[in-house]
Design a protein around this motif. Sequence first.
Motif, PDB file in Angstrom:
ATOM      1  N   MET A   1      74.828  50.927  80.657  1.00 31.02           N
ATOM      2  CA  MET A   1      74.588  52.353  79.505  1.00 31.02           C
ATOM      3  C   MET A   1      73.636  51.105  78.199  1.00 31.02           C
ATOM      4  SD  MET A   1      75.971  55.313  78.510  1.00 31.02           S
ATOM      5  CE  MET A   1      75.956  55.796  80.134  1.00 31.02           C
ATOM      6  N   THR A   2      72.262  51.249  77.703  1.00 32.02           N
ATOM      7  CA  THR A   2      72.318  50.376  76.441  1.00 32.02           C
ATOM      8  C   THR A   2      71.603  52.126  75.596  1.00 32.02           C
ATOM      9  OG1 THR A   2      69.984  50.817  77.164  1.00 32.02           O
ATOM     10  CG2 THR A   2      70.369  49.154  77.900  1.00 32.02           C
ATOM     11  N   GLY A   3      72.701  52.144  74.972  1.00 32.59           N
ATOM     12  CA  GLY A   3      72.936  53.633  73.838  1.00 32.59           C
ATOM     13  C   GLY A   3      73.142  52.398  72.836  1.00 32.59           C
ATOM     14  N   ARG A   4      72.938  52.882  71.491  1.00 28.20           N
ATOM     15  CA  ARG A   4      73.395  52.934  69.969  1.00 28.20           C
ATOM     16  C   ARG A   4      73.964  54.083  69.938  1.00 28.20           C
ATOM     17  NH1 ARG A   4      68.105  51.476  67.005  1.00 28.20           N
ATOM     18  NH2 ARG A   4      67.639  53.536  67.907  1.00 28.20           N
ATOM     19  N   VAL A   5      75.076  53.608  68.694  1.00 32.24           N
ATOM     20  CA  VAL A   5      75.115  54.623  67.873  1.00 32.24           C
ATOM     21  C   VAL A   5      74.566  54.952  66.745  1.00 32.24           C
ATOM     22  CG1 VAL A   5      77.584  55.908  66.961  1.00 32.24           C
ATOM     23  CG2 VAL A   5      77.859  54.526  68.990  1.00 32.24           C
ATOM     24  N   VAL A   6      73.551  55.910  66.760  1.00 30.16           N
ATOM     25  CA  VAL A   6      72.980  55.931  65.311  1.00 30.16           C
ATOM     26  C   VAL A   6      73.845  57.016  64.358  1.00 30.16           C
ATOM     27  CG1 VAL A   6      70.560  55.965  64.342  1.00 30.16           C
ATOM     28  CG2 VAL A   6      71.177  55.408  66.304  1.00 30.16           C
ATOM     29  N   VAL A   7      74.487  56.450  62.879  1.00 31.96           N
ATOM     30  CA  VAL A   7      74.365  57.733  61.795  1.00 31.96           C
ATOM     31  C   VAL A   7      73.720  57.847  60.781  1.00 31.96           C
ATOM     32  CG1 VAL A   7      76.549  58.159  60.283  1.00 31.96           C
ATOM     33  CG2 VAL A   7      76.662  56.567  62.751  1.00 31.96           C
ATOM     34  N   ILE A   8      72.919  59.355  60.810  1.00 32.53           N
ATOM     35  CA  ILE A   8      72.001  59.590  59.780  1.00 32.53           C
ATOM     36  C   ILE A   8      72.735  60.551  59.062  1.00 32.53           C
ATOM     37  CG2 ILE A   8      69.546  60.618  59.816  1.00 32.53           C
ATOM     38  CD1 ILE A   8      69.501  60.319  62.704  1.00 32.53           C
ATOM     39  N   GLY A   9      72.076  60.549  57.882  1.00 33.47           N
ATOM     40  CA  GLY A   9      72.533  60.818  56.703  1.00 33.47           C
ATOM     41  C   GLY A   9      71.414  61.950  56.070  1.00 33.47           C
ATOM     42  N   VAL A  10      71.245  62.974  56.184  1.00 32.03           N
ATOM     43  CA  VAL A  10      70.269  63.911  55.693  1.00 32.03           C
ATOM     44  C   VAL A  10      69.985  64.205  54.342  1.00 32.03           C
ATOM     45  CG1 VAL A  10      68.781  65.481  56.757  1.00 32.03           C
ATOM     46  CG2 VAL A  10      69.304  64.182  58.065  1.00 32.03           C
ATOM     47  N   GLY A  11      69.172  64.338  54.138  1.00 33.98           N
ATOM     48  CA  GLY A  11      69.499  65.250  52.318  1.00 33.98           C
ATOM     49  C   GLY A  11      67.881  63.982  51.702  1.00 33.98           C
ATOM     50  N   ASN A  12      68.264  64.965  50.379  1.00 33.43           N
ATOM     51  CA  ASN A  12      67.577  64.625  48.788  1.00 33.43           C
ATOM     52  C   ASN A  12      68.894  64.818  48.170  1.00 33.43           C
ATOM     53  OD1 ASN A  12      65.976  64.873  47.055  1.00 33.43           O
ATOM     54  ND2 ASN A  12      65.127  66.448  47.544  1.00 33.43           N
ATOM     55  N   PRO A  13      68.377  63.132  47.495  1.00 34.53           N
ATOM     56  CA  PRO A  13      69.908  62.833  45.949  1.00 34.53           C
ATOM     57  C   PRO A  13      69.407  63.499  44.608  1.00 34.53           C
ATOM     58  CG  PRO A  13      68.015  61.181  46.544  1.00 34.53           C
ATOM     59  CD  PRO A  13      67.934  62.324  47.413  1.00 34.53           C
ATOM     60  N   PHE A  14      67.844  64.204  44.711  1.00 38.95           N
ATOM     61  CA  PHE A  14      67.207  64.954  43.952  1.00 38.95           C
ATOM     62  C   PHE A  14      67.806  66.407  44.116  1.00 38.95           C
ATOM     63  CE2 PHE A  14      65.118  61.631  43.898  1.00 38.95           C
ATOM     64  CZ  PHE A  14      65.598  60.302  42.921  1.00 38.95           C
ATOM     65  N   ARG A  15      68.450  66.873  44.721  1.00 38.79           N
ATOM     66  CA  ARG A  15      68.719  67.999  45.430  1.00 38.79           C
ATOM     67  C   ARG A  15      69.553  69.159  45.193  1.00 38.79           C
ATOM     68  NH1 ARG A  15      64.196  71.732  45.818  1.00 38.79           N
ATOM     69  NH2 ARG A  15      65.836  73.488  45.381  1.00 38.79           N
ATOM     70  N   ARG A  16      71.200  67.987  43.784  1.00 37.89           N
ATOM     71  CA  ARG A  16      71.985  67.759  43.959  1.00 37.89           C
ATOM     72  C   ARG A  16      73.138  68.421  45.763  1.00 37.89           C
ATOM     73  NH1 ARG A  16      75.185  68.318  39.489  1.00 37.89           N
ATOM     74  NH2 ARG A  16      76.158  70.098  39.614  1.00 37.89           N
ATOM     75  N   ASP A  17      73.828  68.916  46.009  1.00 36.86           N
ATOM     76  CA  ASP A  17      74.853  68.767  47.370  1.00 36.86           C
ATOM     77  C   ASP A  17      74.001  68.574  48.616  1.00 36.86           C
ATOM     78  OD1 ASP A  17      76.872  69.292  45.618  1.00 36.86           O
ATOM     79  OD2 ASP A  17      76.478  71.846  45.940  1.00 36.86           O
ATOM     80  N   ASP A  18      72.292  68.715  48.335  1.00 29.55           N
ATOM     81  CA  ASP A  18      71.815  68.350  49.170  1.00 29.55           C
ATOM     82  C   ASP A  18      71.835  66.997  49.404  1.00 29.55           C
ATOM     83  OD1 ASP A  18      69.490  68.939  51.956  1.00 29.55           O
ATOM     84  OD2 ASP A  18      67.737  67.363  50.423  1.00 29.55           O
TER      85      ASP A  18
END
Length: 167
Positions: A1-18
């Motif tokens: 099995m050839t897979g990776r573990v990809v961790v993605i942080g989603v957001g906009n640092p200029f929209r506070r909690d986003d």
Amino acid sequence: MTGRVVVIGVGNPFRRDDGAGLAVIRALRADPPRHALLAESDGEPGRMLDLWDRSDSVVVADAVHAHPGCPGRLHTLSAQRTTEFAKRPASSHALGLGETFALASALDRMPREVTVHAVEGADFGLGRGLSAPVAAALPGLIARVLESVGRTYDSLAGAADSPGSPR
């Protein structure tokens, strides 16, 4: 099995909690989990799809709106559950994760496994920095992401060690 573990942080640092998802990735970069690719995204579906292959396991960290909300409350969702939320706005992005996963599915580009960890935000207005409830919840969000990465990596290692697997 050839897979990776990809961790993605989603957001906009200029929209506070986003910026909570991005804060998770930035914290993890100080001591990155073994065998995981860390990535930041603004949540645009095309760019999100470019971050993974179909054989990958994806762990997403994000902030969500909830009504009524409880700022700082943590949620863990599967891709299927996240796609169900596409019918109602739950993200501060123009298109949310639900729409991204629906598009990935339609294009046969869904990753093998997806887990979404999210924190309910309090303030998505213009500005930098997380609100107090989201900042207080950040260590718990990071712990959930790390737990998912570990569990996913263990499952990948177990599949590679199973009889009949190519070595």
